[in-house]
Design a protein around this motif. Structure first.
Motif, short mmCIF file in Angstrom:
data_model
loop_
_atom_site.label_atom_id
_atom_site.label_comp_id
_atom_site.label_asym_id
_atom_site.label_seq_id
_atom_site.Cartn_x
_atom_site.Cartn_y
_atom_site.Cartn_z
N ASP A 63 0.83 -1.20 0.00
CA ASP A 63 0.00 0.00 0.00
C ASP A 63 0.87 1.26 0.00
O ASP A 63 0.61 2.20 -0.74
CB ASP A 63 -0.91 0.02 1.23
CG ASP A 63 -1.78 -1.22 1.33
OD1 ASP A 63 -2.43 -1.55 0.34
OD2 ASP A 63 -1.79 -1.87 2.40
N LYS A 86 -2.68 1.82 -8.27
CA LYS A 86 -4.05 1.58 -7.81
C LYS A 86 -4.44 2.64 -6.77
O LYS A 86 -3.60 3.36 -6.25
CB LYS A 86 -4.16 0.18 -7.23
CG LYS A 86 -3.88 -0.93 -8.23
CD LYS A 86 -3.95 -2.30 -7.57
CE LYS A 86 -3.59 -3.41 -8.56
NZ LYS A 86 -3.55 -4.74 -7.92
N GLU A 87 -5.73 2.67 -6.46
CA GLU A 87 -6.26 3.69 -5.56
C GLU A 87 -5.66 3.60 -4.17
O GLU A 87 -5.54 4.61 -3.46
CB GLU A 87 -7.78 3.56 -5.47
CG GLU A 87 -8.45 4.69 -4.73
CD GLU A 87 -9.97 4.57 -4.75
OE1 GLU A 87 -10.61 5.24 -3.92
OE2 GLU A 87 -10.50 3.80 -5.56
N ASN A 88 -5.24 2.40 -3.75
CA ASN A 88 -4.72 2.23 -2.40
C ASN A 88 -3.25 2.66 -2.25
O ASN A 88 -2.74 2.75 -1.14
CB ASN A 88 -4.83 0.76 -1.97
CG ASN A 88 -4.03 -0.17 -2.87
OD1 ASN A 88 -4.29 -0.27 -4.06
ND2 ASN A 88 -3.06 -0.87 -2.30
N HIS A 89 -2.59 2.93 -3.36
CA HIS A 89 -1.16 3.23 -3.29
C HIS A 89 -0.89 4.65 -2.80
O HIS A 89 -1.49 5.62 -3.27
CB HIS A 89 -0.51 3.06 -4.66
CG HIS A 89 -0.38 1.63 -5.10
ND1 HIS A 89 -0.64 1.20 -6.38
CD2 HIS A 89 -0.02 0.52 -4.41
CE1 HIS A 89 -0.44 -0.10 -6.47
NE2 HIS A 89 -0.07 -0.54 -5.28
N LYS A 110 -2.45 11.62 -12.81
CA LYS A 110 -3.56 10.66 -12.60
C LYS A 110 -4.11 10.69 -11.17
O LYS A 110 -4.61 9.69 -10.67
CB LYS A 110 -3.07 9.24 -12.91
CG LYS A 110 -2.64 9.04 -14.36
CD LYS A 110 -2.11 7.62 -14.55
CE LYS A 110 -1.65 7.41 -15.98
NZ LYS A 110 -1.09 6.04 -16.20
N ASN A 111 -3.99 11.82 -10.50
CA ASN A 111 -4.47 11.93 -9.12
C ASN A 111 -3.79 10.92 -8.19
O ASN A 111 -4.42 10.35 -7.30
CB ASN A 111 -5.99 11.76 -9.04
CG ASN A 111 -6.74 12.83 -9.83
OD1 ASN A 111 -6.15 13.82 -10.25
ND2 ASN A 111 -8.03 12.63 -10.02
N VAL A 112 -2.53 10.69 -8.43
CA VAL A 112 -1.76 9.73 -7.62
C VAL A 112 -1.47 10.35 -6.25
O VAL A 112 -1.18 11.53 -6.13
CB VAL A 112 -0.44 9.37 -8.33
CG1 VAL A 112 0.40 8.42 -7.47
CG2 VAL A 112 -0.73 8.73 -9.68
N LYS A 113 -1.56 9.52 -5.22
CA LYS A 113 -1.28 9.97 -3.86
C LYS A 113 0.24 10.02 -3.66
O LYS A 113 0.92 9.00 -3.76
CB LYS A 113 -1.91 9.01 -2.85
CG LYS A 113 -3.42 8.95 -2.95
CD LYS A 113 -3.99 7.85 -2.07
CE LYS A 113 -5.50 7.74 -2.24
NZ LYS A 113 -6.06 6.65 -1.41
N PHE A 137 -4.27 14.62 -2.77
CA PHE A 137 -4.99 13.35 -2.91
C PHE A 137 -4.76 12.39 -1.74
O PHE A 137 -5.39 11.35 -1.65
CB PHE A 137 -4.58 12.67 -4.22
CG PHE A 137 -4.76 13.56 -5.42
CD1 PHE A 137 -6.02 14.04 -5.77
CD2 PHE A 137 -3.66 13.96 -6.19
CE1 PHE A 137 -6.18 14.88 -6.86
CE2 PHE A 137 -3.82 14.79 -7.28
CZ PHE A 137 -5.08 15.25 -7.63
#
Length: 267
Positions: A63, A86-89, A110-113, A137
């Motif tokens: 994660d 992925k969204e959890n990263h 890409k709205n990456v955290k 994000f």
């Protein structure tokens, strides 16, 4: 929670060791990726974690992903992994001078955290000071988790990104100034006849203890200095001489030079 490291250099291994020692994660919950067999073997032996030569293994299993390669390798590494996000990263970058804007564009907006972090070398002994700046994000809970990970090998605070050059001048480069001071203090002891090994021990322990007093008493450094300076005593005589030689000004100018150099390198 699974934590991955893309790059297993000295700082990455120090972070892993701190995370394990603090009980944030067990060794089996940490994975390190390195293209070299030497790097993987050293990391496995040092921290007992899972290792791989495939960066995509990190994204598949973790994660929180630390980007701990040298800044010049960020572009090819991100190019390799960006289509597998992925969204959890949550990506935690420790690359000097690598901005959140650069990271966002490298990942393709890409709205990456993303969390930009600057640790320092005392992380290797569990006494690091890390500045962290999450992008928009990263959730509040993810930010708290990131700080808990960083706190495993020292202290960590959220700092606005526009102060990262200052962080470079103070804590990023700061250990070198302290090492220089310790060396000079030890040289003074050697001049006075103390053996070199003993001189370094006296000097280093004095700096360590003084820093601990600042951290634990909450007193202003000037107040603590005044407590040591007896009237007409040895300490105030030394302080007067240091001030006559622009001691504080030299430290300020040195830190400012590092801050300015960091800004120039960024851009």
């Amino acid at each position: 929670m699974k934590i991955g490291f893309i790059g297993t250099g000295v700082m990455a291994n120090a972070m892993m060791g701190g995370i394990i020692s603090a009980g944030v994660c067990k060794p089996e919950d940490i994975i390190g990726a390195d293209p070299t067999e030497f790097g993987r073997t050293k990391t496995k032996e040092q921290n007992g974690v899972e290792v791989t030569d495939n960066n995509l293994d990190i994204l598949e299993k973790c994660d929180y992903v630390f980007l701990t390669v040298k800044p010049q390798y960020y572009a090819p590494v991100i190019e390799e992994i960006k289509d597998h996000v992925k969204e959890n990263h949550v990506f935690i970058s420790i690359g000097a001078g690598v901005t959140l804007d650069y990271l966002g564009k490298a990942f393709g907006d890409k709205n990456v955290k993303l969390v930009r972090v600057m640790p320092n070398t005392p992380a290797q002994v569990g006494e690091g000071m890390s500045a962290a700046c999450p992008n928009e994000f990263v959730s509040e809970e993810e930010t708290k988790t990131t700080l808990s990970i960083l706190s495993a090998f020292g202290k960590a605070e959220i700092i606005p990104e526009n102060l990262f050059d200052v962080v470079t001048g103070i804590s990023g480069s700061g250990p070198a100034y302290v090492f220089l001071f310790i060396e000079a203090l030890a040289d003074a002891a050697v001049v006075g006849g103390m053996p070199r090994r003993q001189a370094y021990e006296f000097a280093a322990q004095t700096v360590y203890g003084a820093a601990k007093m600042v951290m634990e008493t909450g007193k202003h450094p000037g107040e603590l200095k005044d407590m040591v300076c007896s009237p007409a005593g040895t300490t105030i005589a030394a302080v007067r001489t240091l001030e006559a030689n622009n001691f504080r000004s030299a430290v300020i100018e040195g830190a400012n030079a590092a801050t300015e150099k960091s800004a120039a390198m960024r851009g």
